[in-house]
Design a protein around this motif. Structure first.
Motif, PDB file in Angstrom:
ATOM      1  N   ALA B 339     -83.244 -15.201  57.009  1.00 35.87           N
ATOM      2  CA  ALA B 339     -83.843 -14.209  57.913  1.00 35.87           C
ATOM      3  C   ALA B 339     -82.730 -13.435  58.634  1.00 35.87           C
ATOM      4  CB  ALA B 339     -84.752 -14.900  58.920  1.00 35.87           C
ATOM      5  N   GLY B 340     -81.634 -14.151  58.946  1.00 34.02           N
ATOM      6  CA  GLY B 340     -80.485 -13.504  59.593  1.00 34.02           C
ATOM      7  C   GLY B 340     -79.868 -12.450  58.695  1.00 34.02           C
ATOM      8  N   LEU B 341     -79.821 -12.758  57.377  1.00 32.72           N
ATOM      9  CA  LEU B 341     -79.301 -11.771  56.419  1.00 32.72           C
ATOM     10  C   LEU B 341     -80.151 -10.506  56.462  1.00 32.72           C
ATOM     11  CD1 LEU B 341     -78.342 -13.674  53.155  1.00 32.72           C
ATOM     12  CD2 LEU B 341     -76.893 -12.256  54.575  1.00 32.72           C
ATOM     13  N   GLY B 342     -81.476 -10.729  56.486  1.00 32.71           N
ATOM     14  CA  GLY B 342     -82.395  -9.583  56.562  1.00 32.71           C
ATOM     15  C   GLY B 342     -82.166  -8.793  57.839  1.00 32.71           C
ATOM     16  N   LEU B 343     -82.085  -9.521  58.951  1.00 37.07           N
ATOM     17  CA  LEU B 343     -81.870  -8.834  60.229  1.00 37.07           C
ATOM     18  C   LEU B 343     -80.508  -8.141  60.243  1.00 37.07           C
ATOM     19  CD1 LEU B 343     -83.220 -11.116  63.109  1.00 37.07           C
ATOM     20  CD2 LEU B 343     -84.128  -8.976  62.262  1.00 37.07           C
ATOM     21  N   GLY B 344     -79.519  -8.802  59.615  1.00 45.20           N
ATOM     22  CA  GLY B 344     -78.178  -8.208  59.543  1.00 45.20           C
ATOM     23  C   GLY B 344     -78.214  -6.891  58.784  1.00 45.20           C
ATOM     24  N   ALA B 345     -78.970  -6.885  57.664  1.00 44.36           N
ATOM     25  CA  ALA B 345     -79.077  -5.653  56.868  1.00 44.36           C
ATOM     26  C   ALA B 345     -79.753  -4.553  57.690  1.00 44.36           C
ATOM     27  CB  ALA B 345     -79.869  -5.927  55.594  1.00 44.36           C
ATOM     28  N   GLY B 369     -70.860  -8.721  49.758  1.00 43.15           N
ATOM     29  CA  GLY B 369     -70.806 -10.137  49.403  1.00 43.15           C
ATOM     30  C   GLY B 369     -70.098 -11.000  50.440  1.00 43.15           C
ATOM     31  N   ARG B 370     -69.029 -10.436  51.029  1.00 35.14           N
ATOM     32  CA  ARG B 370     -68.275 -11.234  52.011  1.00 35.14           C
ATOM     33  C   ARG B 370     -69.157 -11.598  53.194  1.00 35.14           C
ATOM     34  NH1 ARG B 370     -62.245  -9.430  52.296  1.00 35.14           N
ATOM     35  NH2 ARG B 370     -62.510  -9.568  54.531  1.00 35.14           N
ATOM     36  N   GLY B 371     -69.887 -10.590  53.687  1.00 31.05           N
ATOM     37  CA  GLY B 371     -70.769 -10.815  54.828  1.00 31.05           C
ATOM     38  C   GLY B 371     -71.841 -11.829  54.484  1.00 31.05           C
ATOM     39  N   ILE B 372     -72.375 -11.691  53.263  1.00 30.99           N
ATOM     40  CA  ILE B 372     -73.444 -12.608  52.851  1.00 30.99           C
ATOM     41  C   ILE B 372     -72.903 -14.034  52.748  1.00 30.99           C
ATOM     42  CG2 ILE B 372     -75.002 -13.167  50.935  1.00 30.99           C
ATOM     43  CD1 ILE B 372     -75.230 -10.080  50.510  1.00 30.99           C
ATOM     44  N   VAL B 373     -71.707 -14.153  52.153  1.00 32.77           N
ATOM     45  CA  VAL B 373     -71.099 -15.492  52.032  1.00 32.77           C
ATOM     46  C   VAL B 373     -70.864 -16.078  53.427  1.00 32.77           C
ATOM     47  CG1 VAL B 373     -68.972 -16.689  51.362  1.00 32.77           C
ATOM     48  CG2 VAL B 373     -70.081 -15.132  49.763  1.00 32.77           C
ATOM     49  N   VAL B 374     -70.342 -15.262  54.325  1.00 35.53           N
ATOM     50  CA  VAL B 374     -70.068 -15.739  55.687  1.00 35.53           C
ATOM     51  C   VAL B 374     -71.369 -16.236  56.333  1.00 35.53           C
ATOM     52  CG1 VAL B 374     -69.429 -14.990  58.024  1.00 35.53           C
ATOM     53  CG2 VAL B 374     -68.000 -14.353  56.088  1.00 35.53           C
ATOM     54  N   ALA B 375     -72.450 -15.455  56.169  1.00 37.23           N
ATOM     55  CA  ALA B 375     -73.728 -15.833  56.795  1.00 37.23           C
ATOM     56  C   ALA B 375     -74.270 -17.121  56.193  1.00 37.23           C
ATOM     57  CB  ALA B 375     -74.738 -14.706  56.621  1.00 37.23           C
ATOM     58  N   VAL B 376     -74.208 -17.206  54.845  1.00 35.69           N
ATOM     59  CA  VAL B 376     -74.749 -18.395  54.180  1.00 35.69           C
ATOM     60  C   VAL B 376     -73.936 -19.627  54.570  1.00 35.69           C
ATOM     61  CG1 VAL B 376     -75.069 -19.493  51.936  1.00 35.69           C
ATOM     62  CG2 VAL B 376     -75.784 -17.129  52.271  1.00 35.69           C
ATOM     63  N   VAL B 377     -72.599 -19.491  54.509  1.00 33.49           N
ATOM     64  CA  VAL B 377     -71.742 -20.639  54.841  1.00 33.49           C
ATOM     65  C   VAL B 377     -71.957 -21.042  56.308  1.00 33.49           C
ATOM     66  CG1 VAL B 377     -69.340 -21.375  55.134  1.00 33.49           C
ATOM     67  CG2 VAL B 377     -70.034 -20.175  53.058  1.00 33.49           C
TER      68      VAL B 377
END
Lengths: 235, 812
Positions: B339-345, B369-377
């Motif tokens: 959900a954070g990824l969605g909100l980030g986008a 991808g970097r941002g997504i990896v950072v969020a997931v990690v």
């Protein structure tokens, strides 16, 4: 099966130590149906917890089938508990979010059994306890007696050699209580050793031995009688 | 029953808890992620050029003058090329916009004028054709162009035979000599066409140093060479060249030095503190969200201790419990992360609305991808840490106590309660810091917006004209055209005054030059650098710049005015503090040549802000009529004061100019107010974002306070019932919980005050006319936080006061 030598349990407080159990010496043979009785606060449940290996903070020696439980590491104790003991609680302690069948399967899931084996055992147990029709119900949908029935079924599902029951009928009315006690009797006749705690003298008579505990002392036992000193138990 | 299934059931069983937990984490991750996308694109990611870490820029610093930082001039490129060992190559560039296409059908395109070795320096090879050669760098030979890949595809249908074809630029035919590879970008520009950075050969000598310093200069460091070596070699070269310059002494007195700095760091230097500040804000919000979530989980864990105890009694090992707890916490954190990824986008899109694309390298901002990896990690690590902590929490409870406990109240130990209360106070403290930060930035923005630019920005329309065209190279032709433009625009209905200016103040880059004041010559010494403007038409009246002394230029009979100028009040006060400025003489340039004619001051006007609303000029401004404007000009800004909304007049003005001269379109036609608003993007965006962060933090703090007090009431229901049975009044019970909330508020605010003071000091460079400790902001923050905390306490307190003793005691 069980041998307790000079078991004592105490708590420290500002005034010194308060003993909740003292000089408990007890032998329980395989196939016994033992009833622990006594007033509230006498130490019955504490003794049951020690026998059930939930409590390891005591003095004295505890042998289970010849193995020194008092000298065991927590992991070894937990393994022995898992293998040999089933517990029935006064509050049933069924997991509200699981169906009857799932509650029964839970102990098996901690015992490295395959899913198919687990399901077979659960099906067999449901059948044995005549609760097949309730397998998909949640605990809140059952009466108190039915809940305790499920709790007992859960306690024996892993085929323990010993069942410990702490006031199993305490929250049930007398008809339900009688059904549960009949069930215990049947299990005992099938070879399961049972130790129960109860205040009810009628239920106590279901066992073949009665042990009275007062102020942490074991007063009477069909096997053995400990002498109670005249002085206070505080030291 | 597998752990996953049970975890899903647990989360679905408490949809309110799950939604709040997921949303809390999503807000924290989303906000941090959106800001990280900006920080990553602008500060962290290397420039999209090969081995960009070896690229440097060279600029000129005049530390002791009003000019500050300047670009380089024509001779600098030719003097330095091949003479600095630390560089493999040096290139120069100048951003421009040109009209490409035939008369009346031309389009304005972003262009970059570059020296012959520019492409080699940035490390880019044309996809086809050759880079410019040195002999194409003169006005006689510069009829060549390089197309961007995009422009080649768009306008030439990717014609493989495009080399040698013609393209019309500003009315001149240019031969296409190369096409750039796809995706070429240079700093914040994406030029569609490259043109030679041409100059006259006789303007490349030392006598032209420090004049028209508007070229950017870049160089590529040799492998193994350091910045310090390059700087030392640059200083050494200047020590040889600069003394040859005619006015070397004055330049030295102005504190001149050619600075060699990393290209990327230099390009983003102005925005770096703001971005770091915002990233800190985002991290604070994430911290608040994490604290809130941990608190919520702790509350839930207290309720679940018994369940985990039962599992242990049925044979669950520590490993089993860990696996189950981890499954649940990871599932929750993954949902929050997604959900954070969605909100980030969404956040990145919102940032675009806030004007992030106008920041240096702002076009590169994407959630990649970097941002997504950072969020997931980050969400996984958070889930794992929380899972481990909760398992430890469960295991520390004694199984015997858990199984024998009657109700859930027994699991809320004092230690856990203190921890939860501590977390709420921490949330309040962090929210306090964010609220104060947002308050200070907003106040700073407000004070910046209150600054008068020195002219009336409302109902003022501004457009841009480029006179780089083959038909307008002659001065007389240009002058006639300028007069016709002013006349035509003045005649438009709704226009009260119109004028032209070489650069608009505040929103233009300003043109600092050096003028000499005749009457002060004898005292000598100081190099002064007023801003200079060339103007035409009724510029002062159009802008609303007030007259202080003398008169404006005579619009009606401009040709009779002769060699005259108007100065602003700062310039006048500085040089003629005790007498009138009108009638005084000034010269252009640091030295007065014997044959040079002076300019006579005919008027003094009010001072305007030159480059920024927040920076008043120390040396003032001098206005010349365009025919006498010493700096020359290729582009002009048309300004028109309108009786109606300026935007509505825009199309009419564009059409009028097109009718007048289709070859020279009027571009970038916008209201002055909107242009000024654009200059505030560096202040407005952080202030807006900080407000969003602060309000979210406030909401999270309120949720946290409400949650903890609500649980406290639920867990102490029996105690409350007992107290009431013993004679406590409902209001006494309610007050007990209100006081608990207020105690947490007091502790949180105390720590928040300390944090806000530190944050204010850290933000000082970003604040305009606002001290780091602004008591009114602190006070307002305390009141706001207090009001919200009070509201959050009120409901649980009311619930506590309404507990029925009989029910409470029976329920246990």
């Amino acid at each position: 099966m069980i041998k307790l030598n000079n078991i004592a349990k105490r708590y420290q407080n500002r005034a010194g130590f308060t003993y909740v159990l003292q000089q408990i010496n007890l032998d329980i043979a395989e196939g016994d149906f033992v009833t622990l009785m006594g007033p509230s606060g006498a130490g019955k449940s504490t003794l049951l917890n020690i026998i059930g290996m939930f409590d390891s903070d005591y003095e004295g020696e505890y042998f289970f089938n010849g193995q020194s439980v008092h000298a065991m590491k927590p992991k070894e104790r937990a393994a022995l508990n898992k293998e040999q003991i089933g517990f029935v609680f006064q509050q049933f302690h069924l997991l509200d979010d699981m169906t009857v069948a799932e509650n029964l399967e839970l102990p098996l899931s901690y015992r490295n059994l395959k899913k198919s084996e687990r399901q077979a055992i659960v099906a067999d147990t449901l059948d044995r306890f005549h609760i097949v029709g309730k397998k998909d119900l949640f605990p809140a949908q059952l009466s108190g007696g039915q809940q305790q029935l499920v709790a007992i079924a859960r306690a024996i599902v892993a085929k323990p050699a010993l069942i410990l029951a702490d006031e199993p009928t305490g929250n049930l009315h007398s008809d339900q209580g009688r059904e549960i006690m009949d069930l215990f009797k049947k299990l005992n006749e099938g070879g399961t050793t049972i130790i129960q705690v109860t205040h009810n003298e009628d239920w106590a008579k279901y066992g073949n031995r009665q042990i009275m505990i007062r102020d942490g002392w074991m007063e009477t036992s069909s096997a053995q009688i400990a002498q109670r000193p005249l002085h206070s138990s505080r030291s | 029953m597998n752990d996953l299934k049970f975890a899903v059931r647990q989360l679905l069983k408490n949809p309110g808890f799950t939604a709040v937990a997921v949303l809390t984490l999503a807000i924290g991750i989303g906000a941090s992620l959106a800001i990280f996308a900006v920080v990553d694109a602008i500060l962290l990611r290397p420039l999209p050029l090969p081995e960009s870490e070896r690229l440097v820029t060279i600029y000129h610093e005049y530390a002791k003058s009003d000019m500050g930082r300047m670009g380089t001039s024509i001779p600098d490129l030719y003097d330095r090329r091949g003479k600095i060992e630390a560089f493999t190559s040096i290139g120069a560039y100048m951003s421009d916009s040109v009209v490409v296409g035939d008369a009346g059908a031309g389009r304005r395109e972003e262009a970059l004028r570059v020296s012959s070795d520019f492409l080699e320096t940035v490390g880019v090879h044309p996809q086809m054709g050759q880079a410019f050669s040195e002999d194409q760098m003169t006005f006689q030979t510069h009829h060549v162009a390089i197309l961007s890949n995009d422009y080649w595809k768009r306008q030439f249908d990717a014609d493989p035979q495009v080399l040698g074809r013609r393209v019309r630029v500003n009315g001149f035919d240019k031969t296409i000599v190369a096409v750039l590879p796809a995706g070429f970008r240079f700093l914040s520009t994406q030029p569609q066409i490259l043109l030679p950075l041409s100059s006259q050969v006789d303007h490349r000598g030392v006598e032209r140093l420090h004049s028209n310093s508007d070229w950017g200069m870049i160089a590529r460091l040799r492998d193994g060479a350091t910045l310090a070596q390059a700087q030392a070699q640059m200083d050494a070269l200047d020590a040889v060249i600069q003394p040859q310059f005619e006015w070397a002494k004055q330049v030295a007195e102005a504190g001149y030095r050619a600075m060699v700095v990393p290209l990327h760091a230099d390009h983003v230097a102005s925005i770096r503190p703001t971005l770091l500040l915002l990233q800190a804000g985002g991290c604070l919000l994430l911290l608040i969200a994490a604290v809130n979530l941990v608190n919520l989980l702790l509350v839930r864990a207290s309720d679940r201790v018994k369940e985990l105890g039962v599992r242990q009694s049925l044979g669950a090992s520590r490993g089993h419990l860990l696996r189950q707890t981890l499954t649940e916490s990871l599932m929750l954190s993954s949902a929050g992360g997604l959900a954070g990824l969605g909100l980030g986008a969404i956040g990145v899109r919102v940032l675009r609305v806030f004007g992030v694309e106008q920041l240096p390298l702002g076009l590169q901002v994407t959630l990649d991808g970097r941002g997504i990896v950072v969020a997931v990690v980050a969400s996984m690590v958070f889930g794992a840490v929380v899972g481990l902590a909760l398992t430890a929490f469960y295991l520390r409870s004694r199984l015997v106590d858990v199984l024998q406990a009657e109700g859930r109240g027994s699991t809320g130990s004092r230690g856990v309660q203190r921890l939860r209360h501590g977390f709420v106070a921490a949330q309040m403290a962090l929210a306090f810091v964010l609220l104060v930060g947002a308050g200070l930035l907003s106040l700073s923005l407000k004070r910046t917006m209150e600054v008068s630019p020195g002219f009336q920005a409302e109902r003022l329309l501004v457009g841009h004209l480029s006179l780089i065209h083959k038909n307008y190279l002659d001065g007389a032709v240009r002058q006639r055209f300028i007069e016709r433009v002013v006349e035509r625009v003045n005649a438009l209905p709704g226009v009260s005054f119109a004028g032209l200016v070489s650069q608009t103040p505040v929103v233009g880059k300003g043109g600092a030059s050096d003028s000499r004041v005749l009457s002060l010559l004898d005292q000598g010494g100081e190099l002064i650098t007023p801003y200079v403007y060339g103007i035409a038409g009724d510029y002062f009246r159009a802008m609303g710049i007030p007259l202080r002394e003398g008169r404006y230029f005579d619009v009606a009979a401009s040709s009779r005015d002769g060699r005259v100028c108007v100065v602003d009040e700062i310039f006048a006060r500085r040089h003629w503090p005790d007498k009138g400025a009108v009638g005084q003489l000034i010269f252009d340039g640091p030295e007065v040549e014997p044959e040079e004619k002076p300019f006579t001051v005919i008027g003094v006007v009010g001072a305007v802000r030159q480059t920024d609303l927040t920076e008043p000029s120390k040396h003032g401004a001098v206005y010349f009529r365009l025919p006498e404007f010493p700096n020359g000009f290729d582009g002009l800004h048309l300004v028109a004061r309108t009786a109606q909304s300026p935007e509505r007049l825009g199309p009419t003005m564009v059409k009028a100019l097109r009718d007048l001269e289709p070859e020279i379109p009027l571009n970038d036609v916008r209201a002055m107010e909107s242009r000024i608003a654009d200059t505030l993007v560096g202040r407005r965006s952080p202030a807006l974002l900080a407000r969003v962060f602060a309000l979210t933090a406030l909401l999270l703090a309120a949720v946290g306070t409400y949650g903890v007090l609500g649980v406290a009431v639920a867990q102490r229901r029996r105690e409350i019932g007992l107290r009431m049975a013993l004679g406590a009044l409902p209001r006494q019970i309610g007050r007990q919980f209100l006081l608990l909330g207020l105690r947490l508020l007091a502790v949180g605010s105390a720590f928040g005050l300390l944090g806000a003071w530190l944050a204010g000091k850290a933000m000082q460079s970003q604040l305009f006319d606002v001290p780091p400790i602004h008591m009114a902001t602190f006070g307002r923050t305390f009141l706001l936080l207090g009001a919200v905390a009070l509201l959050a306490c009120l409901l649980p307190a009311l619930r506590a006061s309404r507990v029925a003793p009989s029910e409470a005691l029976r329920s246990e």
